[in-house]
Enzyme design. Structure first.
Site, PDB file in Angstrom:
ATOM      1  N   VAL A   1      -8.765   2.358 -13.005  1.00  0.00           N
ATOM      2  CA  VAL A   1      -9.976   2.894 -13.644  1.00  0.00           C
ATOM      3  C   VAL A   1      -9.704   3.352 -15.088  1.00  0.00           C
ATOM      4  O   VAL A   1     -10.576   3.244 -15.951  1.00  0.00           O
ATOM      5  CB  VAL A   1     -10.513   4.080 -12.805  1.00  0.00           C
ATOM      6  CG1 VAL A   1     -11.644   4.799 -13.510  1.00  0.00           C
ATOM      7  CG2 VAL A   1     -11.009   3.572 -11.454  1.00  0.00           C
TER       8      VAL A   1
ATOM      9  N   ASP B   1       0.868  -1.177   0.000  1.00  0.00           N
ATOM     10  CA  ASP B   1       0.000   0.000   0.000  1.00  0.00           C
ATOM     11  C   ASP B   1       0.906   1.229   0.000  1.00  0.00           C
ATOM     12  O   ASP B   1       1.680   1.429   0.940  1.00  0.00           O
ATOM     13  CB  ASP B   1      -0.873  -0.051   1.267  1.00  0.00           C
ATOM     14  CG  ASP B   1      -1.807   1.136   1.388  1.00  0.00           C
ATOM     15  OD1 ASP B   1      -1.577   2.177   0.733  1.00  0.00           O
ATOM     16  OD2 ASP B   1      -2.775   1.025   2.157  1.00  0.00           O
TER      17      ASP B   1
ATOM     18  N   VAL C   1      -6.067   4.776  -6.006  1.00  0.00           N
ATOM     19  CA  VAL C   1      -4.900   5.210  -5.250  1.00  0.00           C
ATOM     20  C   VAL C   1      -5.018   6.689  -4.863  1.00  0.00           C
ATOM     21  O   VAL C   1      -4.557   7.112  -3.802  1.00  0.00           O
ATOM     22  CB  VAL C   1      -3.599   4.891  -6.019  1.00  0.00           C
ATOM     23  CG1 VAL C   1      -3.422   5.768  -7.246  1.00  0.00           C
ATOM     24  CG2 VAL C   1      -2.398   4.994  -5.108  1.00  0.00           C
ATOM     25  N   ASP C   2      -5.653   7.476  -5.708  1.00  0.00           N
ATOM     26  CA  ASP C   2      -5.873   8.901  -5.444  1.00  0.00           C
ATOM     27  C   ASP C   2      -6.661   9.075  -4.133  1.00  0.00           C
ATOM     28  O   ASP C   2      -6.287   9.878  -3.267  1.00  0.00           O
ATOM     29  CB  ASP C   2      -6.668   9.475  -6.638  1.00  0.00           C
ATOM     30  CG  ASP C   2      -6.614  10.992  -6.717  1.00  0.00           C
ATOM     31  OD1 ASP C   2      -6.152  11.619  -5.761  1.00  0.00           O
ATOM     32  OD2 ASP C   2      -7.043  11.537  -7.743  1.00  0.00           O
TER      33      ASP C   2
ATOM     34  N   ASN D   1      -6.241  12.840 -11.586  1.00  0.00           N
ATOM     35  CA  ASN D   1      -6.999  13.207 -12.784  1.00  0.00           C
ATOM     36  C   ASN D   1      -6.623  14.641 -13.164  1.00  0.00           C
ATOM     37  O   ASN D   1      -5.975  15.342 -12.385  1.00  0.00           O
ATOM     38  CB  ASN D   1      -8.517  13.040 -12.579  1.00  0.00           C
ATOM     39  CG  ASN D   1      -9.035  13.836 -11.394  1.00  0.00           C
ATOM     40  OD1 ASN D   1      -8.670  15.000 -11.207  1.00  0.00           O
ATOM     41  ND2 ASN D   1      -9.871  13.218 -10.585  1.00  0.00           N
TER      42      ASN D   1
HETATM   43  P1  ADP Z   1      -5.838   5.208 -12.810  1.00  0.00           P
HETATM   44  O1  ADP Z   1      -7.045   6.090 -12.815  1.00  0.00           O
HETATM   45  O2  ADP Z   1      -4.570   5.957 -13.200  1.00  0.00           O
HETATM   46  O3  ADP Z   1      -6.034   3.941 -13.555  1.00  0.00           O
HETATM   47  P2  ADP Z   1      -6.287   3.881 -10.211  1.00  0.00           P
HETATM   48  O4  ADP Z   1      -6.126   4.496  -8.873  1.00  0.00           O
HETATM   49  O5  ADP Z   1      -7.659   3.496 -10.639  1.00  0.00           O
HETATM   50  O6  ADP Z   1      -5.586   4.908 -11.243  1.00  0.00           O
HETATM   51  O7  ADP Z   1      -5.366   2.598 -10.311  1.00  0.00           O
HETATM   52  C1  ADP Z   1      -3.970   2.646 -10.436  1.00  0.00           C
HETATM   53  C2  ADP Z   1      -3.354   1.502  -9.654  1.00  0.00           C
HETATM   54  O8  ADP Z   1      -3.264   1.873  -8.274  1.00  0.00           O
HETATM   55  C3  ADP Z   1      -4.150   0.188  -9.673  1.00  0.00           C
HETATM   56  O9  ADP Z   1      -3.235  -0.890  -9.881  1.00  0.00           O
HETATM   57  C4  ADP Z   1      -4.741   0.118  -8.278  1.00  0.00           C
HETATM   58  O10 ADP Z   1      -4.938  -1.221  -7.843  1.00  0.00           O
HETATM   59  C5  ADP Z   1      -3.627   0.767  -7.491  1.00  0.00           C
HETATM   60  N1  ADP Z   1      -3.914   1.190  -6.111  1.00  0.00           N
HETATM   61  C6  ADP Z   1      -5.087   1.460  -5.502  1.00  0.00           C
HETATM   62  N2  ADP Z   1      -4.895   1.781  -4.208  1.00  0.00           N
HETATM   63  C7  ADP Z   1      -3.550   1.721  -3.998  1.00  0.00           C
HETATM   64  C8  ADP Z   1      -2.693   1.907  -2.866  1.00  0.00           C
HETATM   65  N3  ADP Z   1      -3.172   2.259  -1.676  1.00  0.00           N
HETATM   66  N4  ADP Z   1      -1.349   1.716  -3.030  1.00  0.00           N
HETATM   67  C9  ADP Z   1      -0.823   1.368  -4.227  1.00  0.00           C
HETATM   68  N5  ADP Z   1      -1.577   1.182  -5.326  1.00  0.00           N
HETATM   69  C10 ADP Z   1      -2.922   1.339  -5.202  1.00  0.00           C
END
Ligand code: ADP
Length: 167
Positions: free
Chosen positions: A121, A10, A33-34, A24
């Protein structure tokens, strides 16, 4: 050359100098992750800092303080939304990694954490995104310790396998 390590975890829990956020273009906060970064850094403080940046173009990178994250700065970079591969997605994804590392270097950051940009996403196929991420990080000239922090097992395996294929 930047030194790259691929780990599973994480990104909000690992101490570093800079944490990269898959943002975004409005820098308005989203899911994935955002959202995790905003929650740990502090929603209000980070939203306020982001609002002052007036958005960020896809492939560019902008910096805020990290607030309650165990880091000095957050580097926000909007990845490309996958549209089939003919809309400069590969160049834009490489630009995300490159411009984020430039910001890290400009802010004297030695240890930098990346999430897998665009493969959530935004729908960028993992098997195509992973080699771009790895090549761009490894080509970065400054001495830096970079960790690719993969949240889930599938992402982790995809990056490990891309690293094997490239070496
Ligand atoms: P994007 O919109 O750029 O695709 P996302 O947040 O939907 O960004 O996903 C990008 C990656 O971050 C995915 O592999 C997701 O599983 C991952 N992710 C989500 N939460 C965390 C976290 N706490 N730490 C690391 N990676 C994460």
């Amino acid at each position: 050359m930047a030194h790259l390590q691929i780990i599973q975890g994480d990104i909000t829990k690992i101490p570093a100098d800079a944490v990269v956020n898959a943002a975004n273009t409005q820098l308005s906060g989203g899911g994935g992750v955002d959202e995790a970064i905003h929650q740990v850094a502090g929603m209000e403080a980070l939203n306020q800092a982001c609002a002052q940046l007036h958005g960020c173009a896809t492939g560019q990178a902008k910096v805020t303080p990290a607030f309650n994250l165990p880091a000095k700065i957050i580097i926000h970079t909007p990845g490309p939304i996958w549209q089939g591969g003919q809309h400069h997605e590969a160049q834009l994804l490489a630009a995300c990694y490159n411009n984020s590392l430039r910001q890290a270097s400009a802010h004297h950051c030695h240890k930098v954490l990346f999430p897998s940009i665009s493969t959530g996403v935004y729908g960028y196929p993992l098997a195509l995104a992973a080699p771009i991420a790895i090549k761009t990080i490894q080509a970065f000239p400054a001495t830096m310790e970079v960790q690719m922090v993969c949240f889930d097992q599938i992402t982790y395996q995809a990056y490990l396998s891309a690293l094997r294929d490239l070496s």
